[in-house]
Design a protein around this motif. Structure first.
Motif, PDB file in Angstrom:
ATOM      1  N   ARG A  99       0.704  -0.841  -0.240  1.00 15.06           N
ATOM      2  CA  ARG A  99       0.080  -0.124   0.069  1.00 15.06           C
ATOM      3  C   ARG A  99       0.794   0.805   0.018  1.00 15.06           C
ATOM      4  O   ARG A  99       1.435   1.125   0.800  1.00 15.06           O
ATOM      5  CB  ARG A  99      -1.085  -0.380   1.347  1.00 15.06           C
ATOM      6  CG  ARG A  99      -1.570  -1.300   1.108  1.00 15.06           C
ATOM      7  CD  ARG A  99      -2.792  -1.076   2.031  1.00 15.06           C
ATOM      8  NE  ARG A  99      -2.407  -0.958   3.695  1.00 15.06           N
ATOM      9  CZ  ARG A  99      -1.892  -1.824   4.579  1.00 15.06           C
ATOM     10  NH1 ARG A  99      -1.780  -3.304   4.169  1.00 15.06           N
ATOM     11  NH2 ARG A  99      -0.905  -1.611   5.434  1.00 15.06           N
ATOM     12  N   ALA A 101       0.995   5.909  -0.586  1.00 13.73           N
ATOM     13  CA  ALA A 101       0.468   6.799  -0.157  1.00 13.73           C
ATOM     14  C   ALA A 101       1.211   7.798  -0.854  1.00 13.73           C
ATOM     15  O   ALA A 101       2.590   7.974  -0.346  1.00 13.73           O
ATOM     16  CB  ALA A 101      -0.151   6.508   1.046  1.00 13.73           C
ATOM     17  N   MET A 132      -8.436   0.732   2.177  1.00 15.95           N
ATOM     18  CA  MET A 132      -6.613   0.144   1.283  1.00 15.95           C
ATOM     19  C   MET A 132      -6.637  -0.801   1.337  1.00 15.95           C
ATOM     20  O   MET A 132      -5.917  -2.046   0.465  1.00 15.95           O
ATOM     21  CB  MET A 132      -5.991   1.452   1.877  1.00 15.95           C
ATOM     22  CG  MET A 132      -5.076   1.865   0.851  1.00 15.95           C
ATOM     23  SD  MET A 132      -4.043   3.575   1.355  1.00 15.95           S
ATOM     24  CE  MET A 132      -2.605   2.215  -0.374  1.00 15.95           C
ATOM     25  N   VAL A 144      -0.760  -1.179  -4.885  1.00 21.51           N
ATOM     26  CA  VAL A 144      -2.329  -0.150  -3.951  1.00 21.51           C
ATOM     27  C   VAL A 144      -1.623   1.457  -4.399  1.00 21.51           C
ATOM     28  O   VAL A 144      -1.449   1.653  -3.001  1.00 21.51           O
ATOM     29  CB  VAL A 144      -3.898  -0.537  -3.789  1.00 21.51           C
ATOM     30  CG1 VAL A 144      -4.913   0.524  -3.798  1.00 21.51           C
ATOM     31  CG2 VAL A 144      -4.048  -1.585  -4.149  1.00 21.51           C
ATOM     32  N   ALA A 146      -1.870   4.918  -3.824  1.00 24.16           N
ATOM     33  CA  ALA A 146      -3.808   6.391  -2.798  1.00 24.16           C
ATOM     34  C   ALA A 146      -2.615   7.687  -2.764  1.00 24.16           C
ATOM     35  O   ALA A 146      -1.523   7.942  -2.579  1.00 24.16           O
ATOM     36  CB  ALA A 146      -4.166   5.655  -1.815  1.00 24.16           C
ATOM     37  N   THR A 185      -7.324   6.715  -6.022  1.00 24.18           N
ATOM     38  CA  THR A 185      -6.476   5.965  -5.819  1.00 24.18           C
ATOM     39  C   THR A 185      -5.886   4.835  -7.505  1.00 24.18           C
ATOM     40  O   THR A 185      -7.235   4.726  -8.483  1.00 24.18           O
ATOM     41  CB  THR A 185      -7.288   4.112  -4.938  1.00 24.18           C
ATOM     42  OG1 THR A 185      -8.267   3.926  -5.814  1.00 24.18           O
ATOM     43  CG2 THR A 185      -7.102   4.831  -3.614  1.00 24.18           C
ATOM     44  N   GLN A 187      -4.761   0.830  -8.752  1.00 23.25           N
ATOM     45  CA  GLN A 187      -3.491  -0.357  -8.434  1.00 23.25           C
ATOM     46  C   GLN A 187      -2.360  -0.473  -9.713  1.00 23.25           C
ATOM     47  O   GLN A 187      -2.810  -0.779 -10.835  1.00 23.25           O
ATOM     48  CB  GLN A 187      -5.110  -1.921  -8.817  1.00 23.25           C
ATOM     49  CG  GLN A 187      -5.770  -1.455  -7.758  1.00 23.25           C
ATOM     50  CD  GLN A 187      -6.568  -2.710  -8.185  1.00 23.25           C
ATOM     51  OE1 GLN A 187      -6.988  -3.307  -9.032  1.00 23.25           O
ATOM     52  NE2 GLN A 187      -8.009  -2.815  -6.697  1.00 23.25           N
TER      53      GLN A 187
END
Length: 194
Positions: A99, A101, A132, A144, A146, A185, A187
């Motif tokens: 993840r 960000a 998330m 992913v 964001a 977001t 992918q």
């Protein structure tokens, strides 16, 4: 004594780092690989000497003085390509799924290398959000990404050349602790087992 500045924050977190089949040796290998991929992406983008990497064990937060577009167009693609190369042929217990960000804001920092502030906390809230986590758990792509509303506004204002290298972003509402917000977001990466 604290100083203040405006920064771009890049947060990364390894999915399921403490899973049962990931013993200490697996965690050490995954952490080392993540930091190596991150260092290479920052060096190749010409940002390593400016970066302050705050190690979180199962992830990191990078504090940068450049704008978020540079992170999205130069660092994130390099991270994605390196992660794809690493994951190829890895056993399930060593696959890296992340993840990530990106946010821009202010923070205070001291001579010990400590950073504090709501904008830094916001990055943690994004990557730690259940929304998330679910989004990564339900895709076979290994990343992913964001971005915050502030970064999304910069993306909208970017020139055509930058627009082509930024992934198409969809909205994601999330709530973590006292934070309720919308992130944008995407992918990324070659598919691996979820």
């Amino acid at each position: 004594m604290y100083q203040h500045g405006t920064f771009t924050f890049l947060g990364l977190d390894i999915e399921a780092f403490h899973r049962e089949d990931r013993d200490l040796s697996a965690q050490m290998a995954m952490r080392s690989q993540l930091l190596s991929i991150l260092d290479s992406a920052l060096k190749d983008a010409g940002l390593y000497s400016d970066a302050k990497i705050l190690d979180r064990g199962d992830g990191a937060v990078v504090v940068l003085s450049c704008g978020p577009l540079r992170v999205l167009t130069e660092v994130v693609p390099r991270l994605t390509a390196s992660l794809d190369n690493y994951n190829e042929g890895q056993p399930s217990r060593l696959l890296l799924r992340l993840r990530i960000a990106v946010h821009q804001g202010t923070a205070a920092y001291d001579e010990r290398g400590g950073y504090i502030g709501r904008d830094l906390t916001f990055v943690f809230r994004m990557i730690e959000s259940e929304t998330m986590r679910r989004q990564l758990a339900t895709t076979t792509q290994p990343i992913v990404l964001a971005v915050s509303e502030q970064v999304k506004e910069e993306v909208k204002a970017a020139g055509a050349e930058d627009q082509q290298s930024i992934p198409k972003l969809g909205s994601l509402s999330f709530q973590t602790k006292e934070t309720r917000a919308t992130a944008w977001t995407a992918q990324l990466g070659r598919c691996v087992p979820a």
